[in-house]
Design an enzyme around this catalytic site. Structure first.
Site, PDB file in Angstrom:
ATOM      1  N   VAL A 124      34.894  42.451  33.188  1.00 21.65           N
ATOM      2  CA  VAL A 124      34.856  43.244  31.957  1.00 21.65           C
ATOM      3  C   VAL A 124      34.696  42.371  30.718  1.00 21.65           C
ATOM      4  CG1 VAL A 124      36.228  45.167  32.846  1.00 21.65           C
ATOM      5  CG2 VAL A 124      37.380  43.246  31.722  1.00 21.65           C
ATOM      6  N   GLU A 125      34.657  41.042  30.902  1.00 23.56           N
ATOM      7  CA  GLU A 125      34.499  40.182  29.730  1.00 23.56           C
ATOM      8  C   GLU A 125      33.117  39.533  29.730  1.00 23.56           C
ATOM      9  OE1 GLU A 125      38.084  37.849  29.160  1.00 23.56           O
ATOM     10  OE2 GLU A 125      39.277  39.672  28.965  1.00 23.56           O
ATOM     11  N   MET A 126      32.955  38.372  30.393  1.00 24.27           N
ATOM     12  CA  MET A 126      31.665  37.679  30.329  1.00 24.27           C
ATOM     13  C   MET A 126      30.866  37.773  31.631  1.00 24.27           C
ATOM     14  SD  MET A 126      33.263  34.558  28.104  1.00 24.27           S
ATOM     15  CE  MET A 126      31.846  33.715  27.432  1.00 24.27           C
TER      16      MET A 126
END
Ligand code: HEM
Ligand code: HEM
Length: 344
Positions: free
Chosen positions: A135-137
């Site tokens: 969900v981030e990078m």
């Protein structure tokens, strides 16, 4: 002469009695808190050098470290807005919403461990997380290394930052360079000047707020150099806040230690620059600092704090807003035909 000496002695005691407030309060405060050091602190197993800091800064700002080419560390830890994203919970890869509020990276080097639940031992362990988090990078260590090796300038910068290493462009070194840069992100505040002896650095009201912060018991959890970030406590020690503030699904340190006692246990949040980093709590559900302080009163101390006291405590918390690090936007190496293309 005797009378004169008596008067002088009396005057001396009254004069002494007039100061104590500040002097005594400072003495008590210094038993609980520590001023920020004036230089970059050392970190474990990672000597900090100017070359490493410069490389870490480039990596911190480089969106090509994410699979999409959209997200850099600075997307969610924006150094122009207090080192966080000012969102309830962060938006990452594919516009996904993460589960928790992004804490600031400013002064994070002084926290005992990283994340709301302390699951990363230090900043170099932490830096490997977001790059890989879906969900981030949403990237992989191999892909990060391939991306870095596709740009000759990065190879040169890693070689300078990790001299003597045969293959300096590694995911470990990526994390170490970022840690070195983050160690420079420290923000001396009026509270530090006051702790160091400058009476005028905090207003009378802020000093009263500090006294309340100590007397009411906030400082028993929020202590040390970061006014928090040192230890773990149940959120809702006395009275559990409702699910609108403390969502039931996130049990905090329980997920790290698997111990029932750690249900809803979180790191006492570090409070430096807290006035810049709304919304509050790991859920990001509370937008006003006054409200966050009141929630703490009922949940952690079992006390409904008077509005006047809340105002003074917030006044003190504003004395924790520090001088931001001056950041010159880095110029990053240009991608080449070998650089993996953005995906997703
Ligand atoms: C937590 C650094 C990328 C969102 C943290 C912390 C640090 C940090 C030091 C812990 C702070 C503390 O515990 O007080 C970095 C670095 C990144 C990066 C170096 C790049 C490699 C991102 C991105 C996002 C993000 C791109 C948003 C999509 C978050 C969130 C947390 C966090 C939500 C809290 C997570 C939790 O406690 O479970 N980050 N971050 N970070 N960061 Fe980042
Ligand atoms: C979080 C202030 C008392 C433990 C916070 C936050 C503030 C704050 C403003 C939100 C930080 C953020 O969102 O970044 C205060 C004040 C207190 C007080 C003014 C006294 C009135 C306490 C006490 C404890 C404690 C006594 C421990 C028993 C925590 C914990 C968090 C926190 C664990 C993180 C909560 C979360 O998971 O979101 N505090 N606090 N606090 N505080 Fe306090």
């Amino acid at each position: 002469i005797l009378v004169k000496t008596l008067v002088a002695a009396l005057l001396a005691t009254t004069a002494f009695a007039a100061v104590p407030a500040a002097a005594e309060l400072r003495g008590t405060a210094l038993e609980v808190f520590k001023p920020l050091p004036s230089t970059t602190p050392a970190v474990a197993d990672n000597p900090i050098t100017p070359d490493k800091i410069a490389l870490g800064k480039a990596l911190f700002f480089d969106p090509r470290m994410s699979a999409s080419g959209v997200f850099s560390c600075n997307s969610c830890h924006n150094l122009a807005t207090g080192g966080d994203d000012n969102l309830e919970t962060s938006i990452g890869h594919g516009w996904q919403k993460g589960p928790r509020n992004a804490p600031t990276v400013l002064n994070a080097v002084f926290n005992v461990a990283q994340f709301w639940d302390g699951r990363a031992e230090d900043l170099k362990a932490q830096a490997k997380g977001p790059v890989q988090a879906g969900v981030e990078m949403a990237n992989t260590p191999d892909q990060v290394v391939t991306t870095l090796k596709s740009m000759p300038d990065y190879i040169a910068w890693f070689t300078a930052a990790f001299p003597g290493e045969e293959d300096p462009v590694t995911f470990d070194n990526f994390a170490k360079a970022i840690e070195a840069y983050e160690a420079t992100l420290i923000t001396p505040a009026p509270f530090d000047a006051w702790l160091n002896g400058d009476d005028a650095a905090m207003t009378e009201d802020q000093q009263q707020g500090l006294a309340l912060f100590i007397d009411k018991g906030c400082a028993s959890c929020h202590a040390g150099v970061n006014v928090g970030g040192e230890d773990y406590y149940p959120f809702g020690l006395i009275e559990k806040p409702g699910a609108e503030v403390l969502p039931e699904g996130d049990k905090g340190r329980f997920a790290v230690t698997n111990t029932a006692d750690d249900s809803y246990v979180f790191r006492a949040a570090p409070l430096r620059n807290i006035a810049l980093t709304a919304p509050y709590f790991h859920s990001g559900k509370v937008w006003s600092l006054e409200e966050a302080v009141s929630v703490m009163g009922t949940s952690q101390l079992g006390e409904a704090l008077e509005p006047g006291d809340v105002g003074k405590i917030v006044g003190f918390l504003k004395a924790l807003t520090g001088r931001m690090p001056e950041v010159t936007y880095p110029v990053l190496p240009a991608e080449t035909k070998e650089t993996p293309r953005p995906s997703g």
